[in-house]
Write a protein that holds these residues in place. Structure first.
Motif, PDB file in Angstrom:
ATOM      1  N   ALA A 152     -29.240  13.105 -33.822  1.00 46.86           N
ATOM      2  CA  ALA A 152     -30.225  12.341 -34.590  1.00 46.86           C
ATOM      3  C   ALA A 152     -29.592  12.017 -35.932  1.00 46.86           C
ATOM      4  O   ALA A 152     -29.511  12.871 -36.815  1.00 46.86           O
ATOM      5  CB  ALA A 152     -31.506  13.148 -34.774  1.00 46.86           C
ATOM      6  N   LEU A 153     -29.115  10.771 -36.082  1.00 39.56           N
ATOM      7  CA  LEU A 153     -28.353  10.363 -37.267  1.00 39.56           C
ATOM      8  C   LEU A 153     -29.195   9.477 -38.181  1.00 39.56           C
ATOM      9  O   LEU A 153     -29.996   8.663 -37.699  1.00 39.56           O
ATOM     10  CB  LEU A 153     -27.101   9.587 -36.842  1.00 39.56           C
ATOM     11  N   TYR A 172     -19.665  15.083 -42.153  1.00 35.58           N
ATOM     12  CA  TYR A 172     -20.557  15.859 -43.032  1.00 35.58           C
ATOM     13  C   TYR A 172     -21.273  16.937 -42.215  1.00 35.58           C
ATOM     14  O   TYR A 172     -21.321  18.107 -42.614  1.00 35.58           O
ATOM     15  CB  TYR A 172     -21.556  14.920 -43.694  1.00 35.58           C
ATOM     16  N   PHE A 173     -21.799  16.544 -41.050  1.00 36.90           N
ATOM     17  CA  PHE A 173     -22.501  17.498 -40.190  1.00 36.90           C
ATOM     18  C   PHE A 173     -21.564  18.619 -39.743  1.00 36.90           C
ATOM     19  O   PHE A 173     -21.965  19.788 -39.652  1.00 36.90           O
ATOM     20  CB  PHE A 173     -23.073  16.778 -38.966  1.00 36.90           C
ATOM     21  N   SER A 174     -20.304  18.260 -39.480  1.00 40.19           N
ATOM     22  CA  SER A 174     -19.334  19.258 -39.026  1.00 40.19           C
ATOM     23  C   SER A 174     -19.130  20.349 -40.067  1.00 40.19           C
ATOM     24  O   SER A 174     -19.147  21.548 -39.749  1.00 40.19           O
ATOM     25  CB  SER A 174     -17.996  18.584 -38.707  1.00 40.19           C
ATOM     26  N   ILE A 186     -29.315  16.232 -40.042  1.00 41.43           N
ATOM     27  CA  ILE A 186     -28.718  15.722 -38.804  1.00 41.43           C
ATOM     28  C   ILE A 186     -28.894  16.807 -37.741  1.00 41.43           C
ATOM     29  O   ILE A 186     -28.545  17.974 -37.968  1.00 41.43           O
ATOM     30  CB  ILE A 186     -27.228  15.387 -38.978  1.00 41.43           C
ATOM     31  N   VAL A 187     -29.415  16.403 -36.582  1.00 44.68           N
ATOM     32  CA  VAL A 187     -29.770  17.392 -35.562  1.00 44.68           C
ATOM     33  C   VAL A 187     -29.091  17.046 -34.241  1.00 44.68           C
ATOM     34  O   VAL A 187     -29.138  15.893 -33.808  1.00 44.68           O
ATOM     35  CB  VAL A 187     -31.294  17.436 -35.345  1.00 44.68           C
ATOM     36  N   GLN A 191     -27.471  18.664 -24.870  1.00 39.82           N
ATOM     37  CA  GLN A 191     -26.999  20.031 -24.642  1.00 39.82           C
ATOM     38  C   GLN A 191     -25.536  20.221 -25.060  1.00 39.82           C
ATOM     39  O   GLN A 191     -25.211  21.226 -25.701  1.00 39.82           O
ATOM     40  CB  GLN A 191     -27.187  20.415 -23.166  1.00 39.82           C
ATOM     41  N   PRO A 192     -24.623  19.279 -24.724  1.00 43.15           N
ATOM     42  CA  PRO A 192     -23.235  19.437 -25.191  1.00 43.15           C
ATOM     43  C   PRO A 192     -23.141  19.473 -26.718  1.00 43.15           C
ATOM     44  O   PRO A 192     -22.368  20.249 -27.274  1.00 43.15           O
ATOM     45  CB  PRO A 192     -22.529  18.198 -24.622  1.00 43.15           C
ATOM     46  N   ALA A 193     -23.948  18.628 -27.388  1.00 45.12           N
ATOM     47  CA  ALA A 193     -23.923  18.605 -28.856  1.00 45.12           C
ATOM     48  C   ALA A 193     -24.417  19.923 -29.434  1.00 45.12           C
ATOM     49  O   ALA A 193     -23.857  20.444 -30.405  1.00 45.12           O
ATOM     50  CB  ALA A 193     -24.776  17.437 -29.369  1.00 45.12           C
ATOM     51  N   LYS A 194     -25.464  20.486 -28.841  1.00 43.78           N
ATOM     52  CA  LYS A 194     -25.999  21.767 -29.308  1.00 43.78           C
ATOM     53  C   LYS A 194     -24.975  22.883 -29.098  1.00 43.78           C
ATOM     54  O   LYS A 194     -24.752  23.721 -29.981  1.00 43.78           O
ATOM     55  CB  LYS A 194     -27.292  22.100 -28.565  1.00 43.78           C
TER      56      LYS A 194
END
Length: 225
Positions: A152-153, A172-174, A186-187, A191-194
């Motif tokens: 979610a960007l 930034y999220f990293s 940013i969420v 599933q791979p992203a989580k």
């Protein structure tokens, strides 16, 4: 009878090599957001990234095989400068992710085989931490490129970038994930992203814990000798 001493293993590259890498990593991380738009943005960011890639490849120069692998993996970044485009960006990011995995492996090998702490050891340890953040940022960007909607960007991946498809929001999220800041703006949705987000947070904590213990152990050993 004279007791033989264990040979001291030190970093053998010229002075300021590791400091230079750390400096360009910090420059890339801090300055890049201010050059996300504008006529000269692409040139400035390409040159800063190329400098970072060249220094990273130079770290592998003590071994010919390592150097060949590093140059091969870094080469697509040069291709992108002459043939810009979304497809080239994605190919470049794939090679860059492999490049940073390789360089991180080289630096970790040096850090865990050296028996003497110098400034270069400290610079290399800090560089690895930054490289981990950059690496996961690339992986997150590739995930969003190939599987849109993984995150979610606040901005679409194609409209707010500082390295082609390399999303500024995802780097930034990293680092937010790596440092476990967890601002929540940013969420990860898929599933791979989580899973990758959790893996990065674990990686950051394990790296800091193990590296601090390693450096303290070497320092204590130096004091005893």
């Amino acid at each position: 009878m004279i007791k033989s001493e264990t040979p001291v293993k030190r970093f053998m590259l010229p002075r300021f090599t590791y400091f230079g890498l750390l400096l360009f990593l910090i420059f890339f991380f801090i300055v890049a957001p201010f050059f996300s738009k504008g006529a000269h943005a692409r040139l400035v960011l390409d040159l800063s990234l190329m400098s970072m890639l060249i220094l990273s490849a130079y770290i592998c120069s003590s071994n010919k095989k390592y150097l060949i692998v590093a140059i091969t993996l870094a080469a697509p970044a040069i291709l992108r400068m002459f043939f810009p485009g979304a497809e080239v960006d994605e190919i470049t990011l794939i090679f860059n992710s492999a490049f940073f995995v390789f360089v991180i492996g080289i630096l970790l090998h040096l850090l865990f085989t050296t028996t003497y702490i110098t400034k270069d050891v400290i610079y290399a340890a800090l560089s690895v931490y930054f490289l981990i953040g950059v690496l996961y940022g690339i992986v997150f960007t590739l995930l969003e490129c190939f599987f849109p909607g993984s995150f979610a960007l606040p901005h679409p991946i194609g409209d707010h970038t500082f390295y082609g498809a390399f999303g500024q929001d995802l780097i930034y999220f990293s680092f937010v994930t790596l440092t476990t800041s967890g601002y929540g703006d940013i969420v990860p949705l898929s599933q791979p992203a989580k899973f990758l987000s959790v893996l990065e947070a674990i990686t950051g904590q394990i790296y800091l814990t193990v590296m601090i213990a390693r450096l303290i152990g070497i320092h204590i050993s130096q004091l005893r000798h």
